[in-house]
Design a protein around this motif. Structure first.
Motif, PDB file in Angstrom:
ATOM      1  N   ALA A  62       0.832  -1.217   0.000  1.00 11.77           N
ATOM      2  CA  ALA A  62       0.000   0.000   0.000  1.00 11.77           C
ATOM      3  C   ALA A  62       0.860   1.257   0.000  1.00 11.77           C
ATOM      4  O   ALA A  62       0.535   2.236  -0.678  1.00 11.77           O
ATOM      5  CB  ALA A  62      -0.947  -0.008   1.196  1.00 11.77           C
ATOM      6  N   HIS A  63       1.980   1.238   0.748  1.00 13.56           N
ATOM      7  CA  HIS A  63       2.913   2.378   0.686  1.00 13.56           C
ATOM      8  C   HIS A  63       3.276   2.671  -0.763  1.00 13.56           C
ATOM      9  O   HIS A  63       3.347   3.834  -1.168  1.00 13.56           O
ATOM     10  CB  HIS A  63       4.218   2.070   1.432  1.00 13.56           C
ATOM     11  N   GLY A  64       3.553   1.623  -1.531  1.00 10.27           N
ATOM     12  CA  GLY A  64       3.935   1.809  -2.932  1.00 10.27           C
ATOM     13  C   GLY A  64       2.858   2.515  -3.738  1.00 10.27           C
ATOM     14  O   GLY A  64       3.143   3.429  -4.518  1.00 10.27           O
ATOM     15  N   SER A 124      12.956  -6.124   6.610  1.00  5.63           N
ATOM     16  CA  SER A 124      12.981  -4.755   6.082  1.00  5.63           C
ATOM     17  C   SER A 124      13.272  -4.759   4.578  1.00  5.63           C
ATOM     18  O   SER A 124      12.704  -3.965   3.834  1.00  5.63           O
ATOM     19  CB  SER A 124      14.031  -3.911   6.806  1.00  5.63           C
ATOM     20  N   PHE A 125      14.158  -5.658   4.142  1.00  8.44           N
ATOM     21  CA  PHE A 125      14.425  -5.802   2.705  1.00  8.44           C
ATOM     22  C   PHE A 125      13.141  -6.202   1.987  1.00  8.44           C
ATOM     23  O   PHE A 125      12.783  -5.618   0.957  1.00  8.44           O
ATOM     24  CB  PHE A 125      15.527  -6.844   2.470  1.00  8.44           C
ATOM     25  N   GLY A 126      12.426  -7.182   2.543  1.00  7.79           N
ATOM     26  CA  GLY A 126      11.152  -7.609   1.955  1.00  7.79           C
ATOM     27  C   GLY A 126      10.140  -6.474   1.925  1.00  7.79           C
ATOM     28  O   GLY A 126       9.380  -6.331   0.955  1.00  7.79           O
ATOM     29  N   ASP A 127      10.140  -5.640   2.962  1.00  7.73           N
ATOM     30  CA  ASP A 127       9.235  -4.487   2.993  1.00  7.73           C
ATOM     31  C   ASP A 127       9.565  -3.503   1.870  1.00  7.73           C
ATOM     32  O   ASP A 127       8.668  -2.975   1.209  1.00  7.73           O
ATOM     33  CB  ASP A 127       9.319  -3.778   4.348  1.00  7.73           C
ATOM     34  N   GLY A 128      10.851  -3.251   1.650  1.00 14.56           N
ATOM     35  CA  GLY A 128      11.257  -2.344   0.569  1.00 14.56           C
ATOM     36  C   GLY A 128      10.869  -2.873  -0.798  1.00 14.56           C
ATOM     37  O   GLY A 128      10.341  -2.140  -1.644  1.00 14.56           O
ATOM     38  N   VAL A 129      11.105  -4.154  -1.023  1.00 12.98           N
ATOM     39  CA  VAL A 129      10.742  -4.771  -2.302  1.00 12.98           C
ATOM     40  C   VAL A 129       9.226  -4.759  -2.474  1.00 12.98           C
ATOM     41  O   VAL A 129       8.710  -4.486  -3.567  1.00 12.98           O
ATOM     42  CB  VAL A 129      11.330  -6.192  -2.411  1.00 12.98           C
ATOM     43  N   SER A 130       8.492  -5.023  -1.396  1.00 15.68           N
ATOM     44  CA  SER A 130       7.021  -5.007  -1.458  1.00 15.68           C
ATOM     45  C   SER A 130       6.506  -3.620  -1.818  1.00 15.68           C
ATOM     46  O   SER A 130       5.555  -3.486  -2.593  1.00 15.68           O
ATOM     47  CB  SER A 130       6.431  -5.454  -0.127  1.00 15.68           C
ATOM     48  N   VAL A 133       6.855  -3.238  -5.443  1.00 16.38           N
ATOM     49  CA  VAL A 133       5.799  -3.985  -6.151  1.00 16.38           C
ATOM     50  C   VAL A 133       4.534  -3.126  -6.229  1.00 16.38           C
ATOM     51  O   VAL A 133       3.940  -2.965  -7.303  1.00 16.38           O
ATOM     52  CB  VAL A 133       5.510  -5.336  -5.457  1.00 16.38           C
ATOM     53  N   GLY A 134       4.125  -2.560  -5.100  1.00 21.79           N
ATOM     54  CA  GLY A 134       2.943  -1.693  -5.096  1.00 21.79           C
ATOM     55  C   GLY A 134       3.130  -0.475  -5.980  1.00 21.79           C
ATOM     56  O   GLY A 134       2.218  -0.074  -6.717  1.00 21.79           O
ATOM     57  N   PHE A 135       4.314   0.119  -5.941  1.00 17.82           N
ATOM     58  CA  PHE A 135       4.612   1.306  -6.733  1.00 17.82           C
ATOM     59  C   PHE A 135       4.468   1.005  -8.234  1.00 17.82           C
ATOM     60  O   PHE A 135       3.798   1.739  -8.968  1.00 17.82           O
ATOM     61  CB  PHE A 135       6.032   1.794  -6.431  1.00 17.82           C
ATOM     62  N   PHE A 136       5.106  -0.093  -8.669  1.00 21.64           N
ATOM     63  CA  PHE A 136       5.062  -0.405 -10.101  1.00 21.64           C
ATOM     64  C   PHE A 136       3.702  -0.921 -10.547  1.00 21.64           C
ATOM     65  O   PHE A 136       3.317  -0.717 -11.702  1.00 21.64           O
ATOM     66  CB  PHE A 136       6.204  -1.350 -10.483  1.00 21.64           C
ATOM     67  N   LEU A 137       2.948  -1.548  -9.644  1.00 24.75           N
ATOM     68  CA  LEU A 137       1.556  -1.896  -9.977  1.00 24.75           C
ATOM     69  C   LEU A 137       0.741  -0.624 -10.193  1.00 24.75           C
ATOM     70  O   LEU A 137      -0.022  -0.517 -11.158  1.00 24.75           O
ATOM     71  CB  LEU A 137       0.922  -2.735  -8.870  1.00 24.75           C
TER      72      LEU A 137
END
Length: 191
Positions: A62-64, A124-130, A133-137
């Motif tokens: 959702a941040h993304g 935290s790495f997984g959070d950044g990648v997630s 994912v939201g950003f590019f979606l």
């Protein structure tokens, strides 16, 4: 290196820098259990926020979506890739701040996360990648679809774990005892 790869290299550098900063402030690399799971779904266990993804991954996705919308408005002339770099800087800054004793203690003091001890570096790495994912979606989807996805993720998290991004922000900024009590109703007995 072609100039089009520069933002991607910047994103990799941000993820690495966040990991190194977190290591410097004492965060552990992986779960103290000694292994890394792709998914950890028990928010009431010591493994919460210690593995690659968990229920709070939905908040980072959702941040993304939110960062995409904000940066599209604030920096419309930037390429999507450079806006993603800016979004990852914001996300990385939050990951570092979130894992300081100030915020960890705040979570434990005013939220249902009584046993929260911060994120592992891999989480935290997984959070950044997630977030990416939201950003590019969000960059690919119509606005209505993006809004519906974020609302759906918030509803799913509220239903499954009695927490989500909105509740998390409310409890950190303006704690509501009624909300905390409702969240605690989902806790295993003995808490």
């Amino acid at each position: 290196m072609s100039a089009r790869w520069v933002p991607w290299a910047a994103m990799a550098a941000i993820l690495a820098a966040v990991a190194l900063i977190q290591h410097a402030i004492g965060r552990i690399w992986i779960c103290s259990c000694g292994y890394v799971s792709l998914w950890h779904g028990d928010v009431w266990s010591s493994g919460n926020s210690q593995h690659l993804t968990d229920w709070y991954t939905l908040s980072h996705i959702a941040h993304g979506f939110i960062f995409y919308a904000a940066l599209r408005f604030v920096a419309p002339r930037w390429s999507v890739a450079w806006r993603a770099v800016a979004a990852l800087l914001l996300e990385g800054a939050w990951e570092v701040v979130e894992n300081t004793s100030l915020i960890i203690d705040r979570y434990r003091e005013v939220t249902a996360s009584l046993d929260y001890h911060g994120d592992s570096i891999v989480n935290s790495f997984g959070d950044g990648v997630s977030m990416l994912v939201g950003f590019f979606l969000a960059a690919r989807l119509p606005v209505l679809a993006s809004v519906l996805i974020v609302l759906g993720m918030e509803a799913l998290a509220a239903w499954m774990i009695r927490d989500n991004l909105l509740m998390n922000v409310i409890m950190l900024v303006w704690p509501l005892e009624a909300l905390r009590e409702w969240q605690m109703q989902g806790a295993p007995s003995g808490r």
